[in-house]
Design an enzyme around this catalytic site. Sequence first.
Site, PDB file in Angstrom:
ATOM      1  N   HIS A  72      -9.970  -2.713 -14.728  1.00 15.36           N
ATOM      2  CA  HIS A  72     -10.304  -1.480 -15.950  1.00 15.36           C
ATOM      3  C   HIS A  72      -8.831  -0.638 -15.840  1.00 15.36           C
ATOM      4  CE1 HIS A  72     -14.858  -1.114 -13.865  1.00 15.36           C
ATOM      5  NE2 HIS A  72     -15.043  -2.021 -14.389  1.00 15.36           N
ATOM      6  N   TYR A 200     -16.867   9.523 -11.710  1.00 14.36           N
ATOM      7  CA  TYR A 200     -16.601  10.297 -11.181  1.00 14.36           C
ATOM      8  C   TYR A 200     -17.416  11.678 -11.300  1.00 14.36           C
ATOM      9  CZ  TYR A 200     -13.542   6.679  -8.472  1.00 14.36           C
ATOM     10  OH  TYR A 200     -12.702   5.948  -8.130  1.00 14.36           O
ATOM     11  N   PRO A 292     -13.529   8.102   0.817  1.00  9.23           N
ATOM     12  CA  PRO A 292     -12.624   6.449  -0.144  1.00  9.23           C
ATOM     13  C   PRO A 292     -12.759   7.258  -2.328  1.00  9.23           C
ATOM     14  CG  PRO A 292     -15.357   7.196   0.697  1.00  9.23           C
ATOM     15  CD  PRO A 292     -14.622   8.210   1.234  1.00  9.23           C
ATOM     16  N   LYS A 296      -8.671   3.970  -2.165  1.00 12.66           N
ATOM     17  CA  LYS A 296      -7.535   4.205  -1.361  1.00 12.66           C
ATOM     18  C   LYS A 296      -6.918   2.871   0.348  1.00 12.66           C
ATOM     19  CE  LYS A 296      -4.633   5.067  -4.521  1.00 12.66           C
ATOM     20  NZ  LYS A 296      -5.106   3.741  -5.087  1.00 12.66           N
ATOM     21  N   TYR A 384      -3.950   6.297  -9.020  1.00 12.99           N
ATOM     22  CA  TYR A 384      -5.388   5.584  -8.508  1.00 12.99           C
ATOM     23  C   TYR A 384      -4.562   3.832  -9.195  1.00 12.99           C
ATOM     24  CZ  TYR A 384     -10.061   4.707  -8.966  1.00 12.99           C
ATOM     25  OH  TYR A 384     -11.341   4.703  -8.530  1.00 12.99           O
TER      26      TYR A 384
HETATM   27  P1  RFL Z   1     -11.658  -2.952   8.724  1.00 16.29           P
HETATM   28  O1  RFL Z   1     -12.492  -3.116   7.511  1.00 16.29           O
HETATM   29  O2  RFL Z   1     -12.341  -1.780   9.644  1.00 16.29           O
HETATM   30  O3  RFL Z   1     -11.515  -4.309   9.420  1.00 16.29           O
HETATM   31  C1  RFL Z   1     -11.219  -4.132  11.138  1.00 16.29           C
HETATM   32  C2  RFL Z   1     -12.064  -5.529  12.034  1.00 16.29           C
HETATM   33  O4  RFL Z   1     -11.855  -5.069  13.489  1.00 16.29           O
HETATM   34  C3  RFL Z   1     -13.243  -5.411  14.316  1.00 16.29           C
HETATM   35  N1  RFL Z   1     -12.600  -4.932  15.723  1.00 16.29           N
HETATM   36  C4  RFL Z   1     -12.016  -5.510  16.500  1.00 16.29           C
HETATM   37  N2  RFL Z   1     -12.021  -7.274  17.059  1.00 16.29           N
HETATM   38  C5  RFL Z   1     -12.176  -6.960  18.426  1.00 16.29           C
HETATM   39  N3  RFL Z   1     -11.682  -6.213  18.751  1.00 16.29           N
HETATM   40  C6  RFL Z   1     -11.728  -5.032  19.040  1.00 16.29           C
HETATM   41  N4  RFL Z   1     -11.893  -4.020  19.772  1.00 16.29           N
HETATM   42  C7  RFL Z   1     -12.244  -4.119  17.703  1.00 16.29           C
HETATM   43  N5  RFL Z   1     -12.615  -3.122  17.020  1.00 16.29           N
HETATM   44  C8  RFL Z   1     -12.828  -3.830  15.595  1.00 16.29           C
HETATM   45  C9  RFL Z   1     -13.752  -5.147  13.485  1.00 16.29           C
HETATM   46  O5  RFL Z   1     -15.121  -5.412  13.570  1.00 16.29           O
HETATM   47  C10 RFL Z   1     -13.457  -5.308  12.019  1.00 16.29           C
HETATM   48  O6  RFL Z   1     -13.919  -6.249  11.458  1.00 16.29           O
HETATM   49  O7  RFL Z   1     -10.318  -2.394   9.456  1.00 16.29           O
HETATM   50  P2  RFL Z   1      -8.886  -3.217   7.826  1.00 16.29           P
HETATM   51  O8  RFL Z   1      -8.998  -4.927   7.982  1.00 16.29           O
HETATM   52  O9  RFL Z   1      -8.001  -2.020   8.158  1.00 16.29           O
HETATM   53  O10 RFL Z   1      -9.658  -2.715   6.541  1.00 16.29           O
HETATM   54  C11 RFL Z   1      -9.595  -1.756   5.811  1.00 16.29           C
HETATM   55  C12 RFL Z   1     -10.607  -1.225   5.034  1.00 16.29           C
HETATM   56  O11 RFL Z   1     -11.507  -1.853   6.051  1.00 16.29           O
HETATM   57  C13 RFL Z   1     -11.275   0.429   4.625  1.00 16.29           C
HETATM   58  O12 RFL Z   1     -10.070   0.879   4.431  1.00 16.29           O
HETATM   59  C14 RFL Z   1     -11.857   0.401   3.574  1.00 16.29           C
HETATM   60  O13 RFL Z   1     -13.210  -0.062   3.093  1.00 16.29           O
HETATM   61  C15 RFL Z   1     -11.839   2.084   2.536  1.00 16.29           C
HETATM   62  N6  RFL Z   1     -12.676   1.717   1.309  1.00 16.29           N
HETATM   63  C16 RFL Z   1     -12.365   1.550  -0.223  1.00 16.29           C
HETATM   64  N7  RFL Z   1     -10.632   1.427   0.156  1.00 16.29           N
HETATM   65  C17 RFL Z   1     -10.723   1.275  -0.656  1.00 16.29           C
HETATM   66  O14 RFL Z   1      -9.109   0.795  -1.213  1.00 16.29           O
HETATM   67  N8  RFL Z   1     -11.177   1.347  -2.049  1.00 16.29           N
HETATM   68  C18 RFL Z   1     -12.795   1.712  -2.390  1.00 16.29           C
HETATM   69  O15 RFL Z   1     -12.906   1.514  -3.240  1.00 16.29           O
HETATM   70  C19 RFL Z   1     -13.552   1.621  -0.818  1.00 16.29           C
HETATM   71  N9  RFL Z   1     -14.389   2.578  -0.678  1.00 16.29           N
HETATM   72  C20 RFL Z   1     -14.004   1.991   1.373  1.00 16.29           C
HETATM   73  C21 RFL Z   1     -14.531   2.653   0.236  1.00 16.29           C
HETATM   74  C22 RFL Z   1     -14.660   2.642   3.121  1.00 16.29           C
HETATM   75  C23 RFL Z   1     -16.392   2.736   3.026  1.00 16.29           C
HETATM   76  N10 RFL Z   1     -17.307   3.313   4.131  1.00 16.29           N
HETATM   77  C24 RFL Z   1     -18.086   2.518   4.286  1.00 16.29           C
HETATM   78  C25 RFL Z   1     -15.922   3.708   5.269  1.00 16.29           C
HETATM   79  C26 RFL Z   1     -15.900   2.710   0.571  1.00 16.29           C
HETATM   80  C27 RFL Z   1     -16.478   3.335   1.887  1.00 16.29           C
HETATM   81  C28 RFL Z   1     -18.698   3.647   1.582  1.00 16.29           C
HETATM   82  C1  PHB Z   2     -16.775   1.479  -4.148  1.00 15.14           C
HETATM   83  O1  PHB Z   2     -17.614   0.948  -5.287  1.00 15.14           O
HETATM   84  O2  PHB Z   2     -17.519   1.170  -3.476  1.00 15.14           O
HETATM   85  C2  PHB Z   2     -16.221   2.257  -4.696  1.00 15.14           C
HETATM   86  C3  PHB Z   2     -15.073   2.404  -5.926  1.00 15.14           C
HETATM   87  C4  PHB Z   2     -13.964   3.847  -5.816  1.00 15.14           C
HETATM   88  C5  PHB Z   2     -14.617   4.185  -5.138  1.00 15.14           C
HETATM   89  C6  PHB Z   2     -14.740   4.660  -4.160  1.00 15.14           C
HETATM   90  C7  PHB Z   2     -15.704   3.793  -3.830  1.00 15.14           C
HETATM   91  O3  PHB Z   2     -13.243   5.609  -5.509  1.00 15.14           O
END
Ligand code: RFL
Ligand code: PHB
Length: 389
Positions: A72, A200, A292, A296, A384
């Site tokens: 993108h 957005y 989110p 980041k 971004y």
């Molecule tokens: P995770 O992905 O939470 O993984 C942690 C893992 O540790 C396990 N765990 C354990 N294992 C053993 N013993 C324990 N006591 C444990 N406790 C936990 C868990 O089961 C899990 O498998 O952390 P990690 O690896 O640091 O990754 C971080 C990302 O997942 C997170 O920052 C992103 O998903 C945030 N996020 C976004 N980030 C972006 O860069 N771009 C995006 O577009 C974006 N969109 C989002 C998002 C997060 C969202 N939610 C639901 C929070 C959109 C959403 C809706």
């Molecule tokens: C997503 O596609 O899940 C998404 C994209 C951009 C954001 C957050 C989530 O800022």
Amino acid sequence: MRTQVVIVGSGPSGLLLGQLLHKAGIDSIILEQKSKSYVLGRIRAGVLEQGAVGLIEEAGAGARMRREGLIHDGTEIAFRGERHRIDFKALTGKTVMVYGQTEVTHDLMDVREACGAPTVYEALDVAIHDVETDSPQVTWTKDGKPQQISCDYVAACDGYHGVGRQTIPADKLKTFERVYPFGWLGLLVDKPPLSDELVYTNHERGFALCSMRSLTRSRYYIQCSLDEHVEDWSDDRFWEELTRRLDKEAARRLQTGPSIEKSIAPLRSFVAEPLRHGRLFLAGDAGHIVPPTGAKGLNLAASDVAYLSRALIDFYKSKSSAGLDSYSQRALARIWKAERFSWWMTQMLHNFPESSGFDRKMQAAELDYLFASPAAQTALAENYVGLPY
Ligand code: RFL
Ligand code: PHB
């Protein structure tokens, strides 16, 4: 049992770290409390900075991402029914990649399995001991049996609710937090996205985001209040509310269908300092959370892992602990900038229930300035696409 690095958590941080260490000949074990299918069922991030793309490639997990990921060049922001484009490529020379976190996790799990590096799924009651000594131990239960391993270092990549941060004594850790008075209700659907780029939207009924996972799968979010329950949101109700928040052209192009996933996520900013205690290091969501809005979270996890993997590799190659000693400080310098950007995007695009007339005027002025000023657009674009590391 003994290994060099115990990694807690098989999210993107843990898997990426494990693979970068493996490439450098460093042994690790990953302990994950959930099952593999549970981890792969979580729908989360969708946007990758070039730095994260580069690291995934360096880890040997980039082949499918290169084929299927969507480049993108910009994004759109809608306000008062009009869409305005921010051209990342023209403003910064850089782009982002749309490729789901689920796919990144899948690809990293595949390369880890192919190289035979160990991951224990459903490792319960993980506990981290003796990180203030030269010989940390990690214990867990698998199939009801107690297990133990000793190691040189422990990397807590176990997310916000993990055990890693909780292992650090409260008087050694400072935390900073903002909880936002709303959440995001997200829906995944097998229909083409309504635009080539993300949209957005700041609307008086609340924020909306039109995102995607591929040319045939779309991801939509709407701001909702914190007391909402996902069961109360039928697909029809979601589509109706989303349509009311979109500009006319977007609403006309929206293709609705049955959801394949729907969930609510609260929004929070959080940072723990420092990201190290003795031989224990925090990386990714274990050490910090961003709302989110700026996409980041996963990207910050990747930059933490870049700093930490290089520091561990330096330690094992040259016995230099300089990288490990400066890990927390270097990672936090980048984390705070991403925290600022995510907080600013959140502030600018959401409807805050408690905001005054003055606050709403400030928000409108911020957006009007952004749409009119190439300097303001460059600042957004630069953050971004991702600050350097
Ligand atoms: P995770 O992905 O939470 O993984 C942690 C893992 O540790 C396990 N765990 C354990 N294992 C053993 N013993 C324990 N006591 C444990 N406790 C936990 C868990 O089961 C899990 O498998 O952390 P990690 O690896 O640091 O990754 C971080 C990302 O997942 C997170 O920052 C992103 O998903 C945030 N996020 C976004 N980030 C972006 O860069 N771009 C995006 O577009 C974006 N969109 C989002 C998002 C997060 C969202 N939610 C639901 C929070 C959109 C959403 C809706
Ligand atoms: C997503 O596609 O899940 C998404 C994209 C951009 C954001 C957050 C989530 O800022």
